[in-house]
Design an enzyme around this catalytic site. Structure first.
Site, PDB file in Angstrom:
ATOM      1  N   CYS A 549      11.705  -1.178  -2.126  1.00  0.00           N
ATOM      2  CA  CYS A 549      10.573  -0.242  -2.535  1.00  0.00           C
ATOM      3  C   CYS A 549      10.590   0.936  -1.728  1.00  0.00           C
ATOM      4  O   CYS A 549      10.713   0.812  -0.309  1.00  0.00           O
ATOM      5  CB  CYS A 549       9.386  -0.789  -3.106  1.00  0.00           C
ATOM      6  SG  CYS A 549       8.288   0.007  -3.898  1.00  0.00           S
ATOM      7  N   ASP A 551       8.009   2.304  -0.957  1.00  0.00           N
ATOM      8  CA  ASP A 551       6.483   2.171  -0.557  1.00  0.00           C
ATOM      9  C   ASP A 551       6.512   2.297   1.085  1.00  0.00           C
ATOM     10  O   ASP A 551       7.349   1.857   1.647  1.00  0.00           O
ATOM     11  CB  ASP A 551       5.955   0.680  -0.502  1.00  0.00           C
ATOM     12  CG  ASP A 551       4.459   0.676  -0.257  1.00  0.00           C
ATOM     13  OD1 ASP A 551       3.972   0.743   0.839  1.00  0.00           O
ATOM     14  OD2 ASP A 551       3.743   0.537  -1.330  1.00  0.00           O
ATOM     15  N   ARG A 553       4.865   1.290   3.431  1.00  0.00           N
ATOM     16  CA  ARG A 553       4.400   0.123   4.408  1.00  0.00           C
ATOM     17  C   ARG A 553       5.632  -0.716   4.499  1.00  0.00           C
ATOM     18  O   ARG A 553       5.444  -1.674   5.319  1.00  0.00           O
ATOM     19  CB  ARG A 553       3.423  -0.384   3.490  1.00  0.00           C
ATOM     20  CG  ARG A 553       2.018   0.351   3.528  1.00  0.00           C
ATOM     21  CD  ARG A 553       1.048  -0.326   2.676  1.00  0.00           C
ATOM     22  NE  ARG A 553       1.603  -0.657   1.186  1.00  0.00           N
ATOM     23  CZ  ARG A 553       0.955  -1.059   0.183  1.00  0.00           C
ATOM     24  NH1 ARG A 553      -0.224  -1.485   0.460  1.00  0.00           N
ATOM     25  NH2 ARG A 553       1.420  -1.073  -0.944  1.00  0.00           N
ATOM     26  N   HIS A 610       7.483  -6.604  -2.554  1.00  0.00           N
ATOM     27  CA  HIS A 610       6.408  -6.701  -1.649  1.00  0.00           C
ATOM     28  C   HIS A 610       5.197  -6.784  -2.461  1.00  0.00           C
ATOM     29  O   HIS A 610       5.027  -6.484  -3.577  1.00  0.00           O
ATOM     30  CB  HIS A 610       6.436  -5.532  -0.658  1.00  0.00           C
ATOM     31  CG  HIS A 610       6.008  -4.174  -1.538  1.00  0.00           C
ATOM     32  ND1 HIS A 610       4.559  -3.667  -1.710  1.00  0.00           N
ATOM     33  CD2 HIS A 610       6.757  -3.325  -2.165  1.00  0.00           C
ATOM     34  CE1 HIS A 610       4.781  -2.407  -2.270  1.00  0.00           C
ATOM     35  NE2 HIS A 610       5.961  -2.331  -2.608  1.00  0.00           N
ATOM     36  N   CYS A 613       2.483  -4.292  -5.097  1.00  0.00           N
ATOM     37  CA  CYS A 613       3.345  -2.957  -5.502  1.00  0.00           C
ATOM     38  C   CYS A 613       2.823  -2.241  -6.450  1.00  0.00           C
ATOM     39  O   CYS A 613       2.385  -2.763  -7.591  1.00  0.00           O
ATOM     40  CB  CYS A 613       4.643  -3.551  -6.010  1.00  0.00           C
ATOM     41  SG  CYS A 613       6.120  -2.460  -6.434  1.00  0.00           S
TER      42      CYS A 613
END
Length: 718
Positions: A549, A551, A553, A610, A613
């Site tokens: 992803c 993302d 993080r 994760h 999400c």
């Protein structure tokens, strides 16, 4: 004997290379020509059987010609044979005491400089033979006498030499099937045939009875200190060349790795046998070894058989040698001598700032002598290493928040204390200082210098915060703990993975953080990884395609403990893999899959989801979440099959379940690509699912889709 079908033809190729080179080296060393063939046979058979390398081929080597020539002139040939025997005994002892690795401490720049110097000396000496004259006693004398020799050159002899060099140059550009005949052999055959056809006046070689006319070695006369020095010189030079050749060929074959101590002992026995039979000293030869590998050799039997062929040739066909003009052999040596000056080696040493070592060694060998040139190169190498120990840099930078950031880099020994103290004293009194120690060692004198400066600076109203990037030398010394042999306590992980908001420089303006981060990379990380990136600059060879992803993080290299060149990474919102030919289409992910499987030939494709999400949350919350975001809405349609697999439960508590289901669905989508399906079924590619729980910082393996998982429609791709 399964490898005999590889080793037998390889041994014949090496034999054809070894015969002319062995004769030429004996000629250059001023030894009987038969001594070159004896050494080639002894090196091949004895070192091949007893050595520790499966592919290395031993024999007489050009790097020892100067030493042997000097010994022959001083002590005579039979005494030189005894010195060879004693040198072999020294090598056997060194191998027995596991001393082989010590030879690898010699700088390659010194070795290459020595070989270049020897090559130039051989070329200058043998050029006189090509021109119909005789070599002089030194390289300088050969150079001075060369113009006069050119003026008085003998026509037929020069023509043979020119023909030999021409064939050597042209042979490399001929078709591959013609180049199956080694260039040195082809050049000598053409020179011999032409000289015989036109009845040229050339110098002939006669080996009649030379192989069988053996005489025992005799004790050398003179000061035994010099004789012992000659024994050590032959033993160390021959041993070092053998071991360096052994290491150089390690990466060229897929067979067993070499046992260097066994190789050194095997070389010693081979030298004892060669000396006893009246042969030259032997060593591992890079030309023959690389020829052996390229010819397809698998085991040491190729080297052994090559020695057998040389021995049979010397005993049965030695009379054919008289057909070879002496000037053709000399021309071959001129060519080989010039080729030892490799621009590739010069570029390599230049890349490590070791050109002075190369030049000093080469010049010393040419002008003074082999031992003196090598010692000069080793002495300069030691001085340069000592100079590097004194090189300490202190970089100072004023931070926007008023703090002074200073970085000390290098090895902190007593040799660098004067420069370190001078730099630290330029820091203004009363300043707030962040001092980074980017060092690989600190001795007591360096600690005292830094600690005394710190105490003085704090006494005058300043503050000092010391951060050690690699170890805890300063902290241990300041606490009074023993620094050796006690190991430093584990240090907290470095700073590179920390968010900007958690660092000491968090007050830095947001727009400056990227450039500050790049500066920190240049200071701390780049010096540690530069050699790795230098290798990777040629090409990438990742083993994994990692789809995850976007993302912020998720850090693939952090959660997989991977490094540069390991992961071929694709990131998108929701770690989605659109099915092949799906609508709306997406060439980005498909192109990465195509390139990874068809060009990079990755072994694994991983899909990593994760917890929490946002993309899966948007699917759960329905179209209202993506209102006003038309492109995001179109993209998330690729996640509808994952949502359908969740069944009727559509609340926020099932978000992480959907995130895991989504990983399984994307693994299923990967199988819609023909290349992926083909390689998975053939066992050449593996699909893996991962799930990163952000809250607990745990990576879990997501099992493949099973009956226990809610069913997903059989045709999920649209």
């Amino acid at each position: 004997m399964r490898t005999l079908r590889y080793d037998l033809p390889a041994s014949l190729v090496v034999f054809l290379v070894a015969v002319p080179l062995s004769l030429g080296i004996a000629l250059a060393a001023g030894a009987p020509l038969a001594a070159g063939l004896i050494a080639a046979a002894a090196g091949g058979i004895v070192a091949g059987l007893l050595g520790g390398s499966p592919v290395q081929v031993s024999g007489p080597t050009a790097s020892l010609t100067l030493v042997i020539a000097g010994l022959v002139q001083t002590h005579g040939w039979r005494a030189t044979c005894l010195i060879t025997i004693m040198a072999g005994g020294v090598q056997v002892l060194l191998g027995a005491f596991k001393a082989a690795r010590a030879a690898l401490a010699v700088s390659p720049a010194v070795v290459h400089g020595m070989l270049a110097g020897v090559g130039i000396i051989i070329a200058l000496a043998q050029l006189h033979v090509v021109l119909g004259g005789s070599p002089q006693h030194s390289a300088w004398a050969n150079l001075v006498q060369l113009p006069g020799q050119i003026m008085n050159m003998h026509g037929h002899k020069v023509m043979v030499g020119v023909l030999t060099v021409t064939v050597l140059l042209v042979w490399e550009r001929l078709p591959k099937h013609i180049k199956a005949v080694p260039a040195p052999l082809a050049a000598l055959l053409m020179a011999a045939g032409t000289a015989w056809l036109f009845n040229w006046n050339v110098t002939r070689i006669d080996l009649s009875g030379a192989i069988t006319a053996w005489a025992p070695p005799e004790l050398p006369h003179g000061d035994w200190q010099y004789i012992a020095g000659a024994v050590l010189l032959v033993a160390l030079l021959a041993g070092a060349e053998s071991l360096l050749c052994c290491v150089a060929t390690e990466g060229m074959h897929a067979g067993p790795r070499s046992d260097l101590d066994k190789e050194l002992s095997g070389q010693g026995v081979a030298n004892m046998v060669s000396g006893a039979l009246g042969g030259l000293p032997v060593a591992g030869v890079i030309v023959r070894s690389t020829t052996n590998i390229r010819a397809g050799a698998r085991t040491q039997w190729s080297a052994v058989l090559h020695g057998v062929w040389v021995l049979l040739f010397a005993l049965c066909l030695g009379w054919t040698i008289r057909l070879i003009p002496m000037e053709a052999l000399a021309a071959l040596l001129v060519f080989i001598g010039i080729r030892t000056i490799s621009l590739g080696h010069v570029r390599k040493v230049h890349g490590h700032n070791e050109v002075p070592l190369y030049l000093v060694t080469m010049t010393g060998v040419i002008l003074v002598g082999l031992a003196e040139g090598v010692l000069a190169g080793l002495a300069l190498a030691a001085l340069l290493a000592l100079r590097r120990l004194t090189r300490v840099t202190v970089d100072k930078r004023q931070e926007p928040n008023g703090r002074l950031h200073a970085t000390v880099s290098g090895s902190l020994t007593f040799l660098g204390v004067p420069g370190l103290t001078q730099e630290l004293r330029t820091i203004p009194p009363g300043a707030t200082v962040d001092l980074d120690l980017n060092i690989d060692f600190m001795d007591h004198a360096a600690f005292e210098a830094i600690h005394s400066w710190r105490l003085d600076h704090e006494r005058l109203g300043g503050t000092v915060s010391i951060d050690e990037l690699h170890d805890e030398w300063y902290a241990l010394a300041a606490s009074g703990a023993r620094m050796f042999p006690a190991k430093s306590p584990p240090k907290a992980a470095g700073h590179w993975w920390l968010p900007w908001t958690h660092r000491r420089s968090s007050a830095t303006a947001v727009e400056c953080r990227l450039t500050r981060g790049a500066d920190e990379f240049h200071r701390r990380t780049a010096p540690l990884l530069r050699s790795i990136f230098t290798e990777l600059a040629v090409k990438q060879q990742p083993t994994h395609l990692f789809i995850t992803c976007a993302d912020s993080r998720i850090m693939p290299s952090l959660i997989t403990s991977s490094g540069p060149g390991d992961l071929f990474t694709v990131r998108n919102i929701g770690n989605l893999v659109p099915c092949a030919g799906s609508e709306p289409g997406d060439d980005s992910v498909a192109a990465a899959i195509e390139y990874a499987t068809r060009v990079l030939n990755v072994h694994t494709i991983t899909v990593c989801g994760h917890s929490g999400c946002g993309a899966m949350g948007a699917l759960l919350n329905g179209p209202a979440t993506t209102a006003g975001l038309p492109q995001l809405e179109r993209w998330l349609r690729h996640g509808d099959p994952s949502l359908a697999g969740l069944g009727g439960i559509r609340d926020q508590s099932s978000l992480d379940t959907l995130c895991r289901l989504n990983v399984q669905q994307q693994l299923r989508n990967l199988m819609t690509y023909d290349r992926v399906d083909e390689q998975v079924r053939a066992g050449r590619l593996k699909l893996v699912g991962l799930f990163f729980d952000i809250g607990s910082a745990r990576v879990e393996v997501v099992p493949p889709m099973t009956a226990a998982v809610p069913a997903i429609p059989p045709e999920p791709c649209r």
